[in-house]
Each structure stands twice: as C-alpha cells, then as structure tokens.
Scaffold this motif. Structure first.
Motif, PDB file in Angstrom:
ATOM      1  N   ALA A 102     -36.817  -7.810   1.250  1.00  0.00           N
ATOM      2  CA  ALA A 102     -36.486  -7.341   2.597  1.00  0.00           C
ATOM      3  C   ALA A 102     -37.735  -6.995   3.396  1.00  0.00           C
ATOM      4  CB  ALA A 102     -35.568  -6.118   2.504  1.00  0.00           C
ATOM      5  N   ASP A 103     -38.722  -6.382   2.747  1.00  0.00           N
ATOM      6  CA  ASP A 103     -39.943  -5.998   3.454  1.00  0.00           C
ATOM      7  C   ASP A 103     -40.699  -7.223   3.951  1.00  0.00           C
ATOM      8  OD1 ASP A 103     -42.029  -3.889   4.147  1.00  0.00           O
ATOM      9  OD2 ASP A 103     -43.185  -5.234   2.877  1.00  0.00           O
ATOM     10  N   LEU A 104     -40.812  -8.238   3.101  1.00  0.00           N
ATOM     11  CA  LEU A 104     -41.500  -9.449   3.542  1.00  0.00           C
ATOM     12  C   LEU A 104     -40.721 -10.165   4.631  1.00  0.00           C
ATOM     13  CD1 LEU A 104     -42.887 -10.892   0.195  1.00  0.00           C
ATOM     14  CD2 LEU A 104     -44.209 -10.098   2.147  1.00  0.00           C
ATOM     15  N   ALA A 105     -39.397 -10.187   4.521  1.00  0.00           N
ATOM     16  CA  ALA A 105     -38.587 -10.833   5.555  1.00  0.00           C
ATOM     17  C   ALA A 105     -38.759 -10.148   6.902  1.00  0.00           C
ATOM     18  CB  ALA A 105     -37.112 -10.829   5.143  1.00  0.00           C
ATOM     19  N   GLN A 106     -38.888  -8.837   6.872  1.00  0.00           N
ATOM     20  CA  GLN A 106     -38.983  -8.078   8.130  1.00  0.00           C
ATOM     21  C   GLN A 106     -40.408  -7.987   8.651  1.00  0.00           C
ATOM     22  OE1 GLN A 106     -37.230  -4.190   7.930  1.00  0.00           O
ATOM     23  NE2 GLN A 106     -37.828  -3.628  10.007  1.00  0.00           N
ATOM     24  N   ASN A 107     -41.378  -7.786   7.755  1.00  0.00           N
ATOM     25  CA  ASN A 107     -42.736  -7.466   8.188  1.00  0.00           C
ATOM     26  C   ASN A 107     -43.777  -8.534   7.874  1.00  0.00           C
ATOM     27  OD1 ASN A 107     -41.910  -4.798   9.042  1.00  0.00           O
ATOM     28  ND2 ASN A 107     -41.825  -4.259   6.857  1.00  0.00           N
ATOM     29  N   GLY A 108     -43.422  -9.528   7.057  1.00  0.00           N
ATOM     30  CA  GLY A 108     -44.383 -10.549   6.700  1.00  0.00           C
ATOM     31  C   GLY A 108     -45.444 -10.020   5.761  1.00  0.00           C
ATOM     32  N   ILE A 109     -46.596 -10.667   5.751  1.00  0.00           N
ATOM     33  CA  ILE A 109     -47.679 -10.290   4.849  1.00  0.00           C
ATOM     34  C   ILE A 109     -48.868  -9.791   5.660  1.00  0.00           C
ATOM     35  CG2 ILE A 109     -46.901 -12.034   3.199  1.00  0.00           C
ATOM     36  CD1 ILE A 109     -49.276 -13.767   3.990  1.00  0.00           C
ATOM     37  N   THR A 110     -49.854  -9.281   4.955  1.00  0.00           N
ATOM     38  CA  THR A 110     -51.052  -8.776   5.633  1.00  0.00           C
ATOM     39  C   THR A 110     -52.117  -9.869   5.694  1.00  0.00           C
ATOM     40  OG1 THR A 110     -52.123  -7.987   3.617  1.00  0.00           O
ATOM     41  CG2 THR A 110     -50.547  -6.495   4.701  1.00  0.00           C
ATOM     42  N   GLU A 111     -53.114  -9.633   6.536  1.00  0.00           N
ATOM     43  CA  GLU A 111     -54.235 -10.557   6.639  1.00  0.00           C
ATOM     44  C   GLU A 111     -54.976 -10.660   5.304  1.00  0.00           C
ATOM     45  OE1 GLU A 111     -56.291 -13.461   8.298  1.00  0.00           O
ATOM     46  OE2 GLU A 111     -54.976 -12.270   9.597  1.00  0.00           O
ATOM     47  N   ALA A 112     -55.126  -9.527   4.616  1.00  0.00           N
ATOM     48  CA  ALA A 112     -55.815  -9.536   3.318  1.00  0.00           C
ATOM     49  C   ALA A 112     -55.033 -10.358   2.297  1.00  0.00           C
ATOM     50  CB  ALA A 112     -56.007  -8.105   2.820  1.00  0.00           C
ATOM     51  N   GLU A 113     -53.724 -10.235   2.304  1.00  0.00           N
ATOM     52  CA  GLU A 113     -52.894 -11.022   1.382  1.00  0.00           C
ATOM     53  C   GLU A 113     -52.988 -12.504   1.702  1.00  0.00           C
ATOM     54  OE1 GLU A 113     -49.234  -8.082   0.082  1.00  0.00           O
ATOM     55  OE2 GLU A 113     -49.218  -8.930   2.111  1.00  0.00           O
ATOM     56  N   LEU A 114     -52.999 -12.828   2.976  1.00  0.00           N
ATOM     57  CA  LEU A 114     -53.107 -14.233   3.383  1.00  0.00           C
ATOM     58  C   LEU A 114     -54.411 -14.833   2.876  1.00  0.00           C
ATOM     59  CD1 LEU A 114     -52.121 -16.686   5.061  1.00  0.00           C
ATOM     60  CD2 LEU A 114     -53.336 -15.681   7.015  1.00  0.00           C
ATOM     61  N   GLU A 115     -55.505 -14.133   3.083  1.00  0.00           N
ATOM     62  CA  GLU A 115     -56.802 -14.677   2.682  1.00  0.00           C
ATOM     63  C   GLU A 115     -56.922 -14.773   1.168  1.00  0.00           C
ATOM     64  OE1 GLU A 115     -58.903 -16.110   4.722  1.00  0.00           O
ATOM     65  OE2 GLU A 115     -57.363 -15.649   6.228  1.00  0.00           O
ATOM     66  N   ALA A 116     -56.401 -13.787   0.455  1.00  0.00           N
ATOM     67  CA  ALA A 116     -56.446 -13.836  -1.009  1.00  0.00           C
ATOM     68  C   ALA A 116     -55.622 -14.998  -1.542  1.00  0.00           C
ATOM     69  CB  ALA A 116     -55.955 -12.515  -1.592  1.00  0.00           C
ATOM     70  N   ALA A 117     -54.441 -15.229  -0.958  1.00  0.00           N
ATOM     71  CA  ALA A 117     -53.596 -16.338  -1.400  1.00  0.00           C
ATOM     72  C   ALA A 117     -54.275 -17.675  -1.129  1.00  0.00           C
ATOM     73  CB  ALA A 117     -52.243 -16.273  -0.689  1.00  0.00           C
ATOM     74  N   LYS A 118     -54.849 -17.836   0.045  1.00  0.00           N
ATOM     75  CA  LYS A 118     -55.549 -19.090   0.368  1.00  0.00           C
ATOM     76  C   LYS A 118     -56.721 -19.329  -0.582  1.00  0.00           C
ATOM     77  CE  LYS A 118     -54.711 -19.402   5.373  1.00  0.00           C
ATOM     78  NZ  LYS A 118     -55.397 -19.437   6.681  1.00  0.00           N
TER      79      LYS A 118
END
Length: 437
Positions: free
Chosen positions: A344-360
C-alpha cells in the motif's frame, strides 16, 4: 579419450565473450526458420537452444501432463536406438542434450564439440523427429513423474503455488502444473503422447539461439537438418486468462511448525511501455538485492522471516506480480500485515530517489554477469526471441533501465500495485489466520 573430451566440453561451457563484444547475427535457414547467433570461433564448441512456444498449455483438458511426459521421453530412445543405445551414442560423442517443458515453452538444449557436430546433430534430430515412445520407457518415465508429483504434494512451497494457480485460473491450462496431476498422468496413453509431440514440436513456433564455433550458413543448414521433418504448423494456443482471485487469504492445513505464504495479483505484460518502470519498482519492492523493502521490513526490522522476495511473472497468457516467504506459524499473520502495508505504501507514495539509484546501480551492474558461457548466451538469445525483444536489446537494455525516472516508478506503482487485490495462500498451521483475513 571420452573422459578428456567430456571434461573439455564442460570447461568450454564457461568460456564467454565480454558483453561489449556480443554481436548477434540474425539467421534465416533455407527452410525459413529464424535464429539468432553469436559466433565465437576461439573454442571448438557450439551451444544450441530450440524453444518451441506453447508448452504444457497446449495439453488437452483430459490429458494434462502429456507434454511434460512426452518431453521426458525424447531421450529415451529414437529411431533404431533404445534408451540405452541412445545414451551410449550421446556419451560417445561427448554431447549434452537437455529436454524440458514449462507451461509456455518446450526447451531443447544441445552442447557439442565442433569435431562431433554433424553426428551430434544427427542424434538430436532422431530424438526430436523419430522418438520411439517405447512402452517400457513410457512406464519408467511415468513413474518418475508420479514420484515427482508425490514429493510435490508434501512440499509446502509447491502446495502453495499449485493452490494459488488452481484458484486463480479455473479451467484454464495454467490452473494445472505442467507435470499434470497424479490422476491425469496415470491415465495418459501412448496416443496422448503422440498427440502432444505433434502439437508441441512444430517449425512455426520454434525460436533458435546459437553461440560458439559455427557460421551463419552452417547454422542454417544444421537447423533444417534437425527440424526439417517436424510438422510445419501447431494447433492454436489457449487464449489469455485473467486471474479470478480476489484479495484475501487462503489457508491450507499442513502439519509443520512453519508456514509458507505465496502471494500476488495480476501483473504487467513484457511489451507494455511501462515494463521497465515496473521492473525497477519490483527490484525496490522485493527483488534480488538485500535492500528491498520487503527484506528490510519483514526480515531486518522485525525478524519475521529469513527471506522474502517478489518477482514479475511474465507468463505468456497471464502476467502477475508474485512473491513468497516462510515464517513460523505464530508470526506469519504479522508478516502478511507488513507485506500488505508495504504494498500500500509503494502504491500510494512510490519510491525514493535513493532507492531508485540503488536499484539502477544493482540492475545495470549485475546484467553483464549473466553472460557466463556460450550455453547461457544461446539460452538468452532464445528467451529474447520468445519475448519478442529487438535484436539490439542486449546492447540497449541497461539504457532502458537508466531511463526510468522517479515519476515513472511512482506512476506505475499506483497503476500496478493493488493491496486490495493481493491474495495470500498460506500452507501450514498459522495462528490468527483464517480464510478471508
């Protein structure tokens, strides 16, 4: 001598070109079969993958498991060779064949030395075009499949997945494991196996990946020799199916101190424009990195499991977002609550910039490591074709990941993740859980 050749073949499976030097040639055989090839003449070895699209989903309702059983019989004798003679011929050539069936694909793999390539191709052709399906072989392999199904019936993880699929897909072939059921496998006849062979192995639904010591012209001739006498056309595939599961919990009683939870809902197609955003999203949610939300919140922060993950299932006829974890019976209900909260949290708020960069960073860094041998490369080439990827996908894949923005992931999270639709199948004796929780 045979031992030395076999050892050489095993070693060559791990020789590979650097990712940056992989150049894919598109090949069309004289008979019209398309293939992708990565030439590498540095070693006298070639790997071939023949993927026939359709798989066990082609099984008739009354013959579930026929394709799986048929595939297991392809190495149990061909032409004038019984099972022992076929195995001896393969070993004498230091060749390696693999035969497997999933719900979407029958995959045939071959690994062979250049010096034995023609003879190994003759043997593989015999297995595919002239399988014997001897009665004793049928009963032997049927017994192996029934033993596998018996083991699966005692494995909580398999029970959870099988129950989930049966509930999700109703009377569609996806509802049944590719191995079939004990009842359907016991009832299969030789005619059922012959029917499965004619339906599953056809030239119009084959994709070919090749890597190693072979030219495009040689590959085209080899393909036609191996496949040329197979049926030209396959019967229609089943249509797409939408999961019939609503959100909730299904409990399957199983005597164990731990419960296994298998969960998910409808997913996203591989050719959807938002696929790469969903790919990155799943890496943050529950992908292979230890820093995923589910791993951090369910294991690290609360100690509710030793491991948890999620993945995008790209099944041809019903893509899904799925996941699994194990937990003690007294903790599984809390773990489910945490999973729902993260969904639910990801559906509502998405991810953070830090999470995006770490995943990439993780996704782009690990990708070249997949190309760890000619056999693996051939499999990747076949897989790419089965998913209708462009021939330049390997070159551009990391740039597709890098192009995903924070807004892309947030938009797709809101579209894809539906906590109200999330269904859990729990196998064990969980405390505080009952159907509908």
């Amino acid at each position: 001598m045979i031992a030395r050749i076999a050892a050489t073949l095993a070693a060559l499976c791990f020789a590979f070109p650097a990712l940056a030097t992989i150049e894919i040639e598109e090949v069309t055989s004289p008979g019209g079969v398309e293939a992708w090839l990565v030439e590498d003449h540095s070693i006298p070895f070639v790997a071939l993958e023949f993927w026939f699209l359709g798989g066990s989903a082609l099984d008739a309702p009354e013959a579930r498991g026929a394709t799986y059983l048929m595939t297991g019989l392809l190495e149990e004798g061909a032409a004038d060779m019984d099972a022992q003679a076929f195995a001896a011929a393969r070993e004498g050539l230091a060749a390696s064949f693999s035969f497997d069936a999933s719900r979407d694909v029958v995959s045939i793999g071959a690994r062979m030395l250049t010096q034995n390539r023609d003879a190994a191709a003759d043997l593989l052709r015999a297995a595919l075009v002239e399988p014997r399906f001897d009665p004793d072989a049928i009963e032997r392999v049927r017994g192996q499949v029934l033993s596998l199904l018996e083991r699966n019936a005692r494995d909580p993880g398999t029970i959870a997945r099988t129950t989930f699929n049966a509930m999700a897909y109703g009377d569609h072939p996806y509802a049944t494991p590719q191995e079939g059921t004990p009842e359907s496998v016991a009832a299969l006849t030789r005619d059922d196996i012959l029917t499965a062979h004619r339906a599953a192995l056809t030239r119009d639904r084959v994709v070919v990946g090749a890597a190693g010591d072979i030219t495009a012209a040689e590959l085209g001739v080899l393909i036609d020799h191996i496949l040329g006498d197979l049926p030209a056309e396959a019967p229609p595939r089943p249509g797409p199916v939408t999961s019939g599961l609503a959100g909730g919990v299904t409990v399957v009683d199983f005597p164990s101190p731990q419960s296994v939870a298998y969960f998910g809902h409808a997913g996203i197609d591989r050719d959807d424009p938002d696929f790469f955003a969903a790919f990155v999203l799943n890496e943050v949610l529950g992908g292979s990195g230890f820093q995923s939300r589910l791993m951090q919140e369910v294991r690290v922060a609360r100690g509710l499991t030793y491991g948890i993950g999620s993945f995008l299932s790209l099944a041809d006829l019903s893509p899904a977002v799925l996941g699994q974890f194990s937990s003690s019976n007294e903790l599984v209900a809390e773990a489910i609550d945490v999973v729902r909260a993260q969904w639910a949290d990801l559906a509502q708020n998405g991810i953070t910039e830090a999470e995006l960069e770490a995943a990439k960073r993780y996704m782009t860094g690990e990708y070249p490591l997949r190309f760890d041998g000619n056999g693996t490369i051939a499999s990747i080439l076949a897989s790419m074709q089965s998913d209708d990827m462009p021939v330049d996908y390997i070159t551009n894949r990391n740039s597709y990941v890098e192009a995903v923005t924070l807004d892309d992931v947030r938009r797709v999270a809101a579209r894809l993740l539906d906590p109200a639709a999330l269904h859990f199948v729990v196998v064990g004796q969980p405390q505080g859980l009952s159907p509908g929780n």
